[in-house]
Design an enzyme around this catalytic site. Structure first.
Site, mmCIF file in Angstrom:
data_model
loop_
_atom_site.group_PDB
_atom_site.id
_atom_site.type_symbol
_atom_site.label_atom_id
_atom_site.label_comp_id
_atom_site.label_asym_id
_atom_site.label_seq_id
_atom_site.Cartn_x
_atom_site.Cartn_y
_atom_site.Cartn_z
ATOM 1 N N ASP A 205 0.833 -1.193 0.000
ATOM 2 C CA ASP A 205 0.000 0.000 0.000
ATOM 3 C C ASP A 205 0.876 1.254 0.000
ATOM 4 O O ASP A 205 1.865 1.341 0.740
ATOM 5 C CB ASP A 205 -0.892 -0.014 1.251
ATOM 6 C CG ASP A 205 -1.869 1.125 1.297
ATOM 7 O OD1 ASP A 205 -2.717 1.216 0.390
ATOM 8 O OD2 ASP A 205 -1.789 1.935 2.242
ATOM 9 N N GLU A 266 1.472 -0.718 -5.148
ATOM 10 C CA GLU A 266 0.512 0.347 -5.415
ATOM 11 C C GLU A 266 1.347 1.628 -5.436
ATOM 12 O O GLU A 266 1.682 2.182 -4.381
ATOM 13 C CB GLU A 266 -0.566 0.439 -4.335
ATOM 14 C CG GLU A 266 -1.593 1.527 -4.664
ATOM 15 C CD GLU A 266 -2.243 2.162 -3.438
ATOM 16 O OE1 GLU A 266 -3.375 2.651 -3.585
ATOM 17 O OE2 GLU A 266 -1.630 2.185 -2.359
#
Length: 543
Positions: A205, A266
């Protein structure tokens, strides 16, 4: 020594499990590991290669689990660590690999480290794990700089002793200080913990956000922060070169296992920068946000596909493709609007939506995506044809974006509504009868359940199953070459290998299919006289 199976990720189709909304095993309204375990055969039958599970760690759930309070545990609402071990083993038995989310940019404000930092005071080693600074202005009453949080509002919150801490997202998500060696050591230990339990990889993330300029210079932005460094060559907290040393150390850990583990980034980065994250000694793949957000227009799609492949070719990394995820409006809804791309994220409700049109286009886009070289991601429920739930009652909204934006942006709850599995009334098999899902389901989802899809030979589920079966069985679709062929305006015609073609008609008129080809799978009925209707795609084999 590695072998061919170690490169499974280069062409894998990965199913995203937003665990709160996937399946509820105990009837408390929240999806859990028991529910996921009960549906593993469904995922294996769908034909995916792996599942990626959004955060399942202990969390106060200020941001749907992306505020982690313990990186080595399981949130009690989701189950236990022992259940997680069993789920991983059962998935492997079914031929499914398991990828977890890791959240290294920030923790929860309830994490023991942050609580220690608050208790220890300014200048302590405990505070060095996070980004604490003195304020500006009289008595330090102003934030240290002008940075804004992605969810709205300032990126700084003042503590009782007068210092400020950085949070690029919600105040409950304080940013870690990756210049502190203890932070690096801790996350390397977390990686090993889950790898040793059998996890096959991690999705990282905010992979582009972990390194900050220690000078903390002003940005001069008058509005909420965006997730990219676009337009600024030396951004003080997005896409900085310091992240790459972190990822090289992580890659060494992943490669140290007899069966190497993998990473997915990401990373919202400036044009041309994504390849830096995917060098052979760093991460394996990255999400393709350009493809997800691209309008459903032939010229734009071809441009994004070509750029995605060519930009990563110098580092030998494959592209990936995705149409929806837990942060964006579901593509059935986007494609039913006049503008089919992502404009203002999560704020397009004022545009009318033709769901029938969006569904036809979504079916065509699925065949296009699954015909491309590289990996692909399926967000839970897209294989059922689910649309964005845009009329959730305001009192049901839980995304922090809603509150932080002053109730001007509804946030991401509309794509996170719990899945419908069977039956004619809520909870549609999401949980036992009588379960009240954590977000309400639309009554008309009775036509979208997995059960309803199963009984319809033309359903979205049958289309995905057939496409994934052909993808797995067709050598031409497992290679990494793509060739464009001439086709009419507003259409796409690509060739994979020597014999497989994918034709996509995004025009407003039927077009003739290529000669000497046999249709293998189409997203909708083909017209008479070998015509491909508008908003339709077809896979063909050369005769």
């Amino acid at each position: 020594m590695s072998n061919a199976s170690d490169s499974w990720w280069r062409s894998a189709v990965i199913y995203q499990v937003y665990i709160r909304s996937f399946a509820d095993g105990d009837g408390d309204g929240t999806g859990d590991i028991a529910g996921l375990r009960s549906r593993l055969p469904y995922l294996a039958d769908l034909g995916v290669d792996a599942l990626w599970i959004n955060p399942w760690y202990p969390s106060p759930m200020a941001d749907g689990g992306y505020d982690v309070s313990d990186y080595r545990g399981i949130h009690p609402a989701f189950g236990t660590l022992d259940e997680a071990r069993q789920m991983i083993a059962e998935a492997h038995t079914l031929g499914l690999r398991v990828i977890l989310d890791i959240v290294p940019n920030h923790t929860s404000d309830q994490h023991v480290w942050f609580q220690q930092a608050l208790a220890s005071g300014p200048g302590s080693p405990q505070r060095d794990r996070y980004v604490f600074r003195e304020g500006r202005g009289e008595d330090g009453c102003l934030p240290p700089n002008d940075w804004h949080a992605c969810f709205g509002g300032p990126a700084w919150t003042r503590t009782a002793d007068g210092q400020w801490y950085l949070h690029l997202f919600a105040p409950e998500q304080p940013d870690l200080n990756w210049a502190d060696p203890e932070v690096r050591t801790e996350f390397e230990s977390v990686l090993r913990f889950w790898f040793d339990l059998g996890v096959d990889g991690f999705r990282i993330d905010v992979a582009h956000g972990m390194d900050k300029d220690p000078a903390l210079p002003d940005l001069g932005l008058p509005h909420f922060s965006v997730m990219t460094a676009e337009g600024q060559q030396d951004h003080p907290h997005w896409d900085r070169d310091g992240v790459h040393d972190i990822f090289r150390s992580w890659r060494a850990i992943a490669d140290s296992y007899s069966v190497p583990r993998i990473f997915v980034a990401e990373a919202h980065v400036r044009p041309g920068r994504l390849a830096d994250y995917l060098r052979p000694d760093e991460l394996h793949t990255a999400f393709n946000f350009d493809f997800l957000r691209c309008p459903l227009e032939a010229g734009r799609l071809r441009e994004v596909i070509d750029r995605s492949i060519t930009d990563l070719a110098p580092v030998g990394a494959p592209a990936t493709w995705v149409l929806s995820n837990h942060d964006e409006t579901r593509h059935v809804t986007r494609y039913g609007r006049t503008h089919t791309g992502v404009t203002t994220p999560l704020n397009d409700r004022q545009q009318p939506c033709d769901l029938a049109l969006g569904t036809r286009r979504a079916r065509a886009a699925a065949l296009l995506m699954l015909s491309l070289p590289g990996g692909a991601y399926i967000y839970q429920g897209e294989e059922l044809g689910l649309y964005e739930v845009e009329d959730l009652p305001e009192e049901a909204l839980q995304d922090p974006v809603w509150e932080r934006s002053g109730h001007t942006r509804r946030g991401r709850d509309g794509c996170r509504v719990p899945l419908p599995w069977n039956g004619d009334t809520p909870p549609f098999g999401f949980g036992p009868p009588g379960t009240t899902p954590w977000l309400p389901q639309p009554d008309d989802w009775k036509s979208y359940t997995a059960e309803a899809n199963e009984t319809d030979p033309t359903s979205m589920l049958k289309l995905y199953r057939n496409a994934l079966r052909l993808r797995r069985l067709t050598p031409d679709l497992r290679g990494e070459e793509l060739h464009w062929l001439d086709s009419p305006e507003d259409t796409l015609l690509l060739q994979r290998g020597s014999d497989l073609l994918c034709a996509v008609n995004l025009s407003d008129r039927p077009i003739p299919l290529p000669d000497a080809c046999t249709p293998l799978l189409s997203s909708g009925p083909l017209g008479k006289d070998r015509l491909l209707p508008p908003d339709t795609a077809v896979w063909l084999r050369r005769d």
